[in-house]
Design a protein around this motif. Structure first.
Motif, PDB file in Angstrom:
ATOM      1  N   LEU A   1       9.846 -14.959  54.312  1.00  0.00           N
ATOM      2  CA  LEU A   1      10.569 -16.188  54.655  1.00  0.00           C
ATOM      3  C   LEU A   1      12.060 -16.048  54.361  1.00  0.00           C
ATOM      4  CD1 LEU A   1       8.097 -18.979  53.450  1.00  0.00           C
ATOM      5  CD2 LEU A   1       8.476 -18.115  55.760  1.00  0.00           C
ATOM      6  N   LEU A   2      12.387 -15.360  53.265  1.00  0.00           N
ATOM      7  CA  LEU A   2      13.802 -15.103  52.978  1.00  0.00           C
ATOM      8  C   LEU A   2      14.406 -14.192  54.048  1.00  0.00           C
ATOM      9  CD1 LEU A   2      13.725 -14.622  49.095  1.00  0.00           C
ATOM     10  CD2 LEU A   2      14.478 -16.630  50.387  1.00  0.00           C
ATOM     11  N   GLY A   3      13.573 -13.293  54.578  1.00  0.00           N
ATOM     12  CA  GLY A   3      14.029 -12.435  55.667  1.00  0.00           C
ATOM     13  C   GLY A   3      14.379 -13.238  56.905  1.00  0.00           C
ATOM     14  N   ILE A   4      13.593 -14.294  57.176  1.00  0.00           N
ATOM     15  CA  ILE A   4      13.868 -15.155  58.325  1.00  0.00           C
ATOM     16  C   ILE A   4      15.220 -15.844  58.170  1.00  0.00           C
ATOM     17  CG2 ILE A   4      13.133 -17.269  59.498  1.00  0.00           C
ATOM     18  CD1 ILE A   4      10.254 -16.412  59.003  1.00  0.00           C
ATOM     19  N   THR A   5      15.565 -16.216  56.934  1.00  0.00           N
ATOM     20  CA  THR A   5      16.829 -16.940  56.718  1.00  0.00           C
ATOM     21  C   THR A   5      18.048 -16.071  56.991  1.00  0.00           C
ATOM     22  OG1 THR A   5      16.974 -16.384  54.348  1.00  0.00           O
ATOM     23  CG2 THR A   5      15.720 -18.373  54.948  1.00  0.00           C
ATOM     24  N   VAL A   6      17.899 -14.764  56.924  1.00  0.00           N
ATOM     25  CA  VAL A   6      19.051 -13.876  57.180  1.00  0.00           C
ATOM     26  C   VAL A   6      19.004 -13.265  58.579  1.00  0.00           C
ATOM     27  CG1 VAL A   6      19.322 -13.330  54.745  1.00  0.00           C
ATOM     28  CG2 VAL A   6      17.907 -11.848  56.168  1.00  0.00           C
ATOM     29  N   SER A   7      17.900 -13.474  59.291  1.00  0.00           N
ATOM     30  CA  SER A   7      17.779 -12.863  60.620  1.00  0.00           C
ATOM     31  C   SER A   7      18.382 -13.734  61.717  1.00  0.00           C
ATOM     32  CB  SER A   7      16.312 -12.593  60.944  1.00  0.00           C
ATOM     33  OG  SER A   7      15.588 -13.808  61.088  1.00  0.00           O
ATOM     34  N   GLY A   8      18.701 -14.990  61.365  1.00  0.00           N
ATOM     35  CA  GLY A   8      19.295 -15.880  62.353  1.00  0.00           C
ATOM     36  C   GLY A   8      18.295 -16.285  63.423  1.00  0.00           C
ATOM     37  N   CYS A   9      18.785 -16.474  64.630  1.00  0.00           N
ATOM     38  CA  CYS A   9      17.937 -16.908  65.742  1.00  0.00           C
ATOM     39  C   CYS A   9      17.474 -15.685  66.529  1.00  0.00           C
ATOM     40  CB  CYS A   9      18.694 -17.887  66.634  1.00  0.00           C
ATOM     41  SG  CYS A   9      17.668 -18.656  67.889  1.00  0.00           S
ATOM     42  N   SER A  10      16.613 -14.899  65.904  1.00  0.00           N
ATOM     43  CA  SER A  10      16.047 -13.704  66.544  1.00  0.00           C
ATOM     44  C   SER A  10      14.559 -13.957  66.771  1.00  0.00           C
ATOM     45  CB  SER A  10      16.248 -12.469  65.663  1.00  0.00           C
ATOM     46  OG  SER A  10      17.616 -12.288  65.358  1.00  0.00           O
ATOM     47  N   PRO A  11      14.190 -14.459  67.932  1.00  0.00           N
ATOM     48  CA  PRO A  11      12.825 -14.957  68.152  1.00  0.00           C
ATOM     49  C   PRO A  11      11.720 -13.987  67.745  1.00  0.00           C
ATOM     50  CG  PRO A  11      14.222 -15.485  70.026  1.00  0.00           C
ATOM     51  CD  PRO A  11      15.020 -14.596  69.129  1.00  0.00           C
ATOM     52  N   TYR A  12      11.759 -12.760  68.265  1.00  0.00           N
ATOM     53  CA  TYR A  12      10.636 -11.859  68.027  1.00  0.00           C
ATOM     54  C   TYR A  12      10.659 -11.262  66.623  1.00  0.00           C
ATOM     55  CZ  TYR A  12       9.683 -12.571  72.916  1.00  0.00           C
ATOM     56  OH  TYR A  12       9.406 -13.160  74.110  1.00  0.00           O
ATOM     57  N   VAL A  13      11.859 -11.145  66.050  1.00  0.00           N
ATOM     58  CA  VAL A  13      11.949 -10.719  64.646  1.00  0.00           C
ATOM     59  C   VAL A  13      11.319 -11.780  63.749  1.00  0.00           C
ATOM     60  CG1 VAL A  13      13.508 -10.240  62.725  1.00  0.00           C
ATOM     61  CG2 VAL A  13      13.994  -9.310  64.998  1.00  0.00           C
ATOM     62  N   ASN A  14      11.649 -13.043  64.014  1.00  0.00           N
ATOM     63  CA  ASN A  14      11.123 -14.133  63.198  1.00  0.00           C
ATOM     64  C   ASN A  14       9.612 -14.296  63.370  1.00  0.00           C
ATOM     65  OD1 ASN A  14      13.714 -14.515  62.401  1.00  0.00           O
ATOM     66  ND2 ASN A  14      13.995 -16.518  63.334  1.00  0.00           N
ATOM     67  N   ILE A  15       9.137 -14.129  64.598  1.00  0.00           N
ATOM     68  CA  ILE A  15       7.679 -14.183  64.824  1.00  0.00           C
ATOM     69  C   ILE A  15       7.001 -13.051  64.067  1.00  0.00           C
ATOM     70  CG2 ILE A  15       5.866 -13.841  66.540  1.00  0.00           C
ATOM     71  CD1 ILE A  15       7.039 -16.596  66.606  1.00  0.00           C
ATOM     72  N   GLY A  16       7.615 -11.866  64.092  1.00  0.00           N
ATOM     73  CA  GLY A  16       7.056 -10.730  63.355  1.00  0.00           C
ATOM     74  C   GLY A  16       7.021 -10.989  61.858  1.00  0.00           C
ATOM     75  N   LEU A  17       8.093 -11.598  61.331  1.00  0.00           N
ATOM     76  CA  LEU A  17       8.152 -11.906  59.907  1.00  0.00           C
ATOM     77  C   LEU A  17       7.144 -12.982  59.522  1.00  0.00           C
ATOM     78  CD1 LEU A  17      12.021 -11.804  59.315  1.00  0.00           C
ATOM     79  CD2 LEU A  17      10.314 -10.262  58.316  1.00  0.00           C
ATOM     80  N   LEU A  18       6.969 -13.988  60.382  1.00  0.00           N
ATOM     81  CA  LEU A  18       5.962 -15.024  60.112  1.00  0.00           C
ATOM     82  C   LEU A  18       4.556 -14.437  60.124  1.00  0.00           C
ATOM     83  CD1 LEU A  18       7.392 -17.986  62.224  1.00  0.00           C
ATOM     84  CD2 LEU A  18       7.113 -17.949  59.738  1.00  0.00           C
ATOM     85  N   SER A  19       4.298 -13.535  61.058  1.00  0.00           N
ATOM     86  CA  SER A  19       2.984 -12.886  61.133  1.00  0.00           C
ATOM     87  C   SER A  19       2.759 -11.994  59.915  1.00  0.00           C
ATOM     88  CB  SER A  19       2.873 -12.068  62.419  1.00  0.00           C
ATOM     89  OG  SER A  19       2.970 -12.901  63.558  1.00  0.00           O
ATOM     90  N   LEU A  20       3.811 -11.263  59.521  1.00  0.00           N
ATOM     91  CA  LEU A  20       3.705 -10.414  58.330  1.00  0.00           C
ATOM     92  C   LEU A  20       3.492 -11.270  57.083  1.00  0.00           C
ATOM     93  CD1 LEU A  20       3.846  -7.555  57.162  1.00  0.00           C
ATOM     94  CD2 LEU A  20       6.337  -7.842  56.980  1.00  0.00           C
ATOM     95  N   ALA A  21       4.180 -12.418  57.019  1.00  0.00           N
ATOM     96  CA  ALA A  21       4.014 -13.331  55.885  1.00  0.00           C
ATOM     97  C   ALA A  21       2.560 -13.778  55.755  1.00  0.00           C
ATOM     98  CB  ALA A  21       4.923 -14.546  56.049  1.00  0.00           C
ATOM     99  N   MET A  22       1.944 -14.143  56.890  1.00  0.00           N
ATOM    100  CA  MET A  22       0.552 -14.590  56.857  1.00  0.00           C
ATOM    101  C   MET A  22      -0.413 -13.433  56.586  1.00  0.00           C
ATOM    102  SD  MET A  22       0.340 -17.862  57.110  1.00  0.00           S
ATOM    103  CE  MET A  22       1.723 -17.808  55.965  1.00  0.00           C
ATOM    104  N   ALA A  23      -0.035 -12.232  57.017  1.00  0.00           N
ATOM    105  CA  ALA A  23      -0.863 -11.063  56.695  1.00  0.00           C
ATOM    106  C   ALA A  23      -0.901 -10.847  55.183  1.00  0.00           C
ATOM    107  CB  ALA A  23      -0.313  -9.822  57.402  1.00  0.00           C
ATOM    108  N   PHE A  24       0.271 -10.884  54.552  1.00  0.00           N
ATOM    109  CA  PHE A  24       0.330 -10.793  53.089  1.00  0.00           C
ATOM    110  C   PHE A  24      -0.456 -11.937  52.448  1.00  0.00           C
ATOM    111  CE2 PHE A  24       4.492  -8.356  53.510  1.00  0.00           C
ATOM    112  CZ  PHE A  24       3.948  -7.166  53.038  1.00  0.00           C
ATOM    113  N   ASN A  25      -0.322 -13.129  53.030  1.00  0.00           N
ATOM    114  CA  ASN A  25      -0.972 -14.309  52.473  1.00  0.00           C
ATOM    115  C   ASN A  25      -2.488 -14.175  52.444  1.00  0.00           C
ATOM    116  OD1 ASN A  25      -1.460 -17.751  53.093  1.00  0.00           O
ATOM    117  ND2 ASN A  25      -0.401 -16.950  51.309  1.00  0.00           N
ATOM    118  N   GLY A  26      -3.035 -13.313  53.303  1.00  0.00           N
ATOM    119  CA  GLY A  26      -4.474 -13.087  53.303  1.00  0.00           C
ATOM    120  C   GLY A  26      -4.996 -12.513  51.992  1.00  0.00           C
TER     121      GLY A  26
END
Length: 269
Positions: free
Chosen positions: A144-169
């Motif tokens: 999530l902190l990575g999303i805050t520094v990536s700006g408006c990068s759609p696919y980067v942010n989607i990748g980070l959200l997916s990675l976040a939920m993968a870790f959350n598993g």
């Protein structure tokens, strides 16, 4: 879907294994031979001991922090995808589901591997739970902190959200099963307590998002949401690592077993 599920439940569920028409003789014999002879005893729930137990509060806090992030992302991610990343409604639905598909796959795989590790005896169960829980909460925090520094990068942010939920598993092999570790006899009660408290976030989460985005759905305003969510994840992980225990708690063992243990310890001393 709920109605379909209810029909199957009504047809397939019975009060006891012996009443079920689909059970085999071998399975029924196995259940009868291995069930706890005291499983039908009504036991008084040690409420005071439960709520004065630091390991229990470690699970409560961790469950609260987990659900804070989980429910914010679950309920508000479609809004974030449409207002910030500008996905259309069809893509929005698919992409909103993607992180949770990844999470479920990761949770199943991690649970299998953690059970293998536990059976090997190479680590104490408390250590295993703390490592799993740390990955499951610190991982999403970093993403999530990575999303805050990536700006408006759609696919980067989607990748980070997916990675976040993968870790959350990983949390499903962390705090989520510590209830059973601490007290197999009262695991249902313990989970009821932690789940009830943590689901307050279903109210708190959207209110926080609304508070920060009421002046406009901007990247800066959403970053505040991600900062708070990351802080909640990290704080709950730290609290769990300090106070959690996956060992059976004195209040979580049946009275008869506690008396036996006390008697054995007395004899040894």
């Amino acid at each position: 879907m709920g109605c379909v599920w209810f029909l199957f439940w009504s047809i397939l569920v019975y009060d006891t294994p012996s009443e079920h028409p689909g059970i085999s003789k071998e399975e029924l014999a196995y259940i009868e031979q291995n069930k706890d002879a005291n499983s039908q005893e009504k036991m008084a729930i040690p409420w005071k001991d439960i709520f004065t137990s630091f390991p229990m509060w470690a699970v409560i806090v961790s469950h609260f922090g987990q659900n804070f992030g989980f429910l914010i992302l679950l309920t508000e991610m479609p809004t974030y995808l449409s207002t910030i990343l500008h996905f259309d409604i069809q893509s929005d639905g698919i992409l909103s589901a993607l992180p949770y598909i990844v999470q479920s796959m990761c949770a199943i795989l991690v649970s299998y591997l953690v059970d293998k590790l536990r059976k090997s005896g190479r680590m104490q169960i408390t250590t295993i739970r703390k490592i799993s829980n740390s990955i499951g909460l610190f991982g999403p925090s970093v993403c999530l902190l990575g999303i805050t520094v990536s700006g408006c990068s759609p696919y980067v942010n989607i990748g980070l959200l997916s990675l976040a939920m993968a870790f959350n598993g990983f949390v499903y092999s962390g705090f989520n099963v510590t209830h059973v570790d601490m007290s197999p006899d009262f695991a249902g009660t313990l989970y009821g307590i932690t789940n009830t408290i943590s689901n307050i976030n279903g109210i708190i989460g959207p209110m926080i998002v609304g508070y920060f985005t009421h002046s406009g759905a901007t990247i800066v305003n959403w970053n505040y949401v991600f900062y708070i969510t990351a802080a909640m994840y990290s704080t709950s992980a730290i609290f769990y690592n300090i106070f959690a225990s996956a060992e059976p708690q004195p209040w979580g063992v049946k009275k008869s077993e506690s008396e036996k243990q006390y008697h054995l310890d007395t004899l040894r001393s």
